[in-house]
Design an enzyme around this catalytic site. Structure first.
Site, PDB file in Angstrom:
ATOM      1  N   LYS A  33      86.976   1.918  36.075  1.00 38.20           N
ATOM      2  CA  LYS A  33      86.515   1.229  34.851  1.00 38.20           C
ATOM      3  C   LYS A  33      85.117   0.622  35.257  1.00 38.20           C
ATOM      4  CE  LYS A  33      86.358  -2.929  32.984  1.00 38.20           C
ATOM      5  NZ  LYS A  33      86.848  -4.129  31.846  1.00 38.20           N
ATOM      6  N   ASP A  59      84.077   0.838  29.120  1.00 33.93           N
ATOM      7  CA  ASP A  59      84.499  -0.282  28.539  1.00 33.93           C
ATOM      8  C   ASP A  59      83.212  -1.109  27.885  1.00 33.93           C
ATOM      9  OD1 ASP A  59      86.086  -2.335  27.473  1.00 33.93           O
ATOM     10  OD2 ASP A  59      86.410  -3.396  29.290  1.00 33.93           O
ATOM     11  N   LEU A  60      82.765  -0.625  26.926  1.00 39.18           N
ATOM     12  CA  LEU A  60      81.393  -1.166  26.423  1.00 39.18           C
ATOM     13  C   LEU A  60      81.819  -1.949  24.902  1.00 39.18           C
ATOM     14  CD1 LEU A  60      78.909   1.682  27.051  1.00 39.18           C
ATOM     15  CD2 LEU A  60      79.325  -0.487  28.267  1.00 39.18           C
ATOM     16  N   LYS A  61      83.064  -1.783  24.503  1.00 42.18           N
ATOM     17  CA  LYS A  61      83.411  -2.624  23.518  1.00 42.18           C
ATOM     18  C   LYS A  61      82.487  -2.690  22.119  1.00 42.18           C
ATOM     19  CE  LYS A  61      86.472  -5.693  25.881  1.00 42.18           C
ATOM     20  NZ  LYS A  61      86.117  -5.532  27.592  1.00 42.18           N
ATOM     21  N   ASP A  64      79.829  -3.048  15.682  1.00 39.22           N
ATOM     22  CA  ASP A  64      78.694  -3.056  14.514  1.00 39.22           C
ATOM     23  C   ASP A  64      79.057  -2.355  13.347  1.00 39.22           C
ATOM     24  OD1 ASP A  64      75.840  -3.157  13.731  1.00 39.22           O
ATOM     25  OD2 ASP A  64      75.352  -3.122  15.834  1.00 39.22           O
ATOM     26  N   THR A 121      91.507 -12.045  25.389  1.00 42.04           N
ATOM     27  CA  THR A 121      92.217 -13.113  25.723  1.00 42.04           C
ATOM     28  C   THR A 121      91.862 -14.362  26.067  1.00 42.04           C
ATOM     29  OG1 THR A 121      91.895 -12.164  27.859  1.00 42.04           O
ATOM     30  CG2 THR A 121      94.099 -11.392  26.786  1.00 42.04           C
ATOM     31  N   ARG A 212      89.669  -7.450  40.834  1.00 44.88           N
ATOM     32  CA  ARG A 212      89.632  -8.203  42.205  1.00 44.88           C
ATOM     33  C   ARG A 212      90.745  -7.949  43.293  1.00 44.88           C
ATOM     34  NH1 ARG A 212      88.105 -13.375  38.771  1.00 44.88           N
ATOM     35  NH2 ARG A 212      89.359 -12.247  37.363  1.00 44.88           N
TER      36      ARG A 212
HETATM   37  O1  C5P Z   1      89.516  -8.700  38.408  1.00 42.24           O
HETATM   38  P1  C5P Z   1      90.458  -8.621  37.462  1.00 42.24           P
HETATM   39  O2  C5P Z   1      91.811  -7.688  37.810  1.00 42.24           O
HETATM   40  O3  C5P Z   1      90.841  -9.914  36.753  1.00 42.24           O
HETATM   41  O4  C5P Z   1      89.765  -7.762  36.503  1.00 42.24           O
HETATM   42  C1  C5P Z   1      90.281  -7.185  35.380  1.00 42.24           C
HETATM   43  C2  C5P Z   1      89.346  -6.357  34.463  1.00 42.24           C
HETATM   44  O5  C5P Z   1      89.938  -6.405  33.100  1.00 42.24           O
HETATM   45  C3  C5P Z   1      87.828  -7.082  34.241  1.00 42.24           C
HETATM   46  O6  C5P Z   1      87.200  -6.063  34.197  1.00 42.24           O
HETATM   47  C4  C5P Z   1      88.032  -7.914  32.995  1.00 42.24           C
HETATM   48  O7  C5P Z   1      86.817  -7.981  32.326  1.00 42.24           O
HETATM   49  C5  C5P Z   1      88.895  -6.871  32.068  1.00 42.24           C
HETATM   50  N1  C5P Z   1      89.625  -7.727  31.172  1.00 42.24           N
HETATM   51  C6  C5P Z   1      90.515  -8.561  31.186  1.00 42.24           C
HETATM   52  N2  C5P Z   1      91.205  -9.168  30.052  1.00 42.24           N
HETATM   53  C7  C5P Z   1      91.089  -8.549  28.887  1.00 42.24           C
HETATM   54  C8  C5P Z   1      90.152  -7.468  28.881  1.00 42.24           C
HETATM   55  C9  C5P Z   1      89.727  -6.965  29.886  1.00 42.24           C
HETATM   56  O8  C5P Z   1      90.703  -9.168  32.390  1.00 42.24           O
HETATM   57  N3  C5P Z   1      91.581  -9.314  28.144  1.00 42.24           N
END
Ligand code: C5P
Length: 234
Positions: A33, A59-61, A64, A121, A212
């Protein structure tokens, strides 16, 4: 039962870092991603280079007016992403325009999965209220999820705890992509409502997104292999 697939979120602004993670994880994760952070820092040609021979969740969301989102998605066609995101809050006409742009500009065998983001979230009930939404986050997720699927989205990005209510309301057809996943014993970081890979698979996620816990692990490949093993055991 369907297999839940693993997406590694390569959240970095640096090309060398993203390439290093992608190469390390080749053959272990099902997709990578890239989001705003990498795309705005390195540009779309770097995104396209990383997407070559890989499955990309871009994932550019987009959010518009319908015409602008449609043209934006058409411009992204050469990147070859397999999954793309728009905001469901852009409304039915915007989602329909996105659907039409994808159907018109992408070759039939390479059409990306069009995913709608419902409620971020980071928004709780008071912050939804602040922007004029009186519903709870759960009600709003269901409302926007239904709207997005009716307007032509292929699936939704949702938190793990939203999988079951969305499946109850919308059945098996939406592709559900689920971030906020933490293997047993991993640090939660800033994620609040987390599930393990196994729990998310059992709940019915099609894809999980893990950042992470993979990228910051002492050995990212080993961490990703452990998550795949957990998914396979679900
Ligand atoms: O590092 P981690 O596992 O928390 O990363 C989760 C990924 O999913 C990140 O790229 C974060 O921006 C994305 N994300 C999220 N919660 C959301 C939507 C996207 O953690 N509701």
């Amino acid at each position: 039962m369907k297999r839940t697939r693993l997406i590694a979120a390569l959240d970095t602004q640096t090309l060398d870092q993203a390439r290093d993670w992608a190469e390390t994880l080749d053959g272990t994760v099902d997709a990578i991603k890239l989001g705003m952070e990498f795309t705005y820092a390195q540009g779309l040609s770097a995104v396209r280079d990383l997407a070559r021979n890989r499955t990309l969740f871009l994932d550019l969301k987009l959010h518009d007016i319908p015409n602008t989102v449609a043209k934006g998605l058409a411009s992204l066609a050469p990147i070859g992403a397999s999954l793309l995101t728009i905001h469901a809050a852009g409304g039915s006409a915007m989602i329909r325009a996105a659907r039409q742009a994808i159907d018109a500009t992408y070759p039939p065998l390479h059409r990306p999965v069009l995913l709608a983001v419902t409620v971020l979230t980071s928004l709780d009930a008071p912050s939804l209220n602040d922007i004029g939404v009186p519903s709870s986050p759960r009600e709003q997720v269901l409302r926007l999820g239904r709207l997005a699927m009716t307007a032509g989205a292929d699936g939704l990005v949702c938190s793990a705890e939203e999988i079951a209510p969305l499946r109850d309301a919308l059945g098996e057809s939406p592709t559900l992509v689920v971030p906020g996943i933490r293997p047993e014993g991993a640090a939660a970081d800033d994620q609040k409502r987390i599930m393990t890979p196994r729990q998310a698979a059992l709940a019915g996620a099609d894809w999980i997104v893990v950042g992470r816990p993979i990228t910051q692990a002492a050995d990212p490949k080993v961490a990703a292999e452990a998550i795949q093993a957990e998914l396979a055991s679900a």
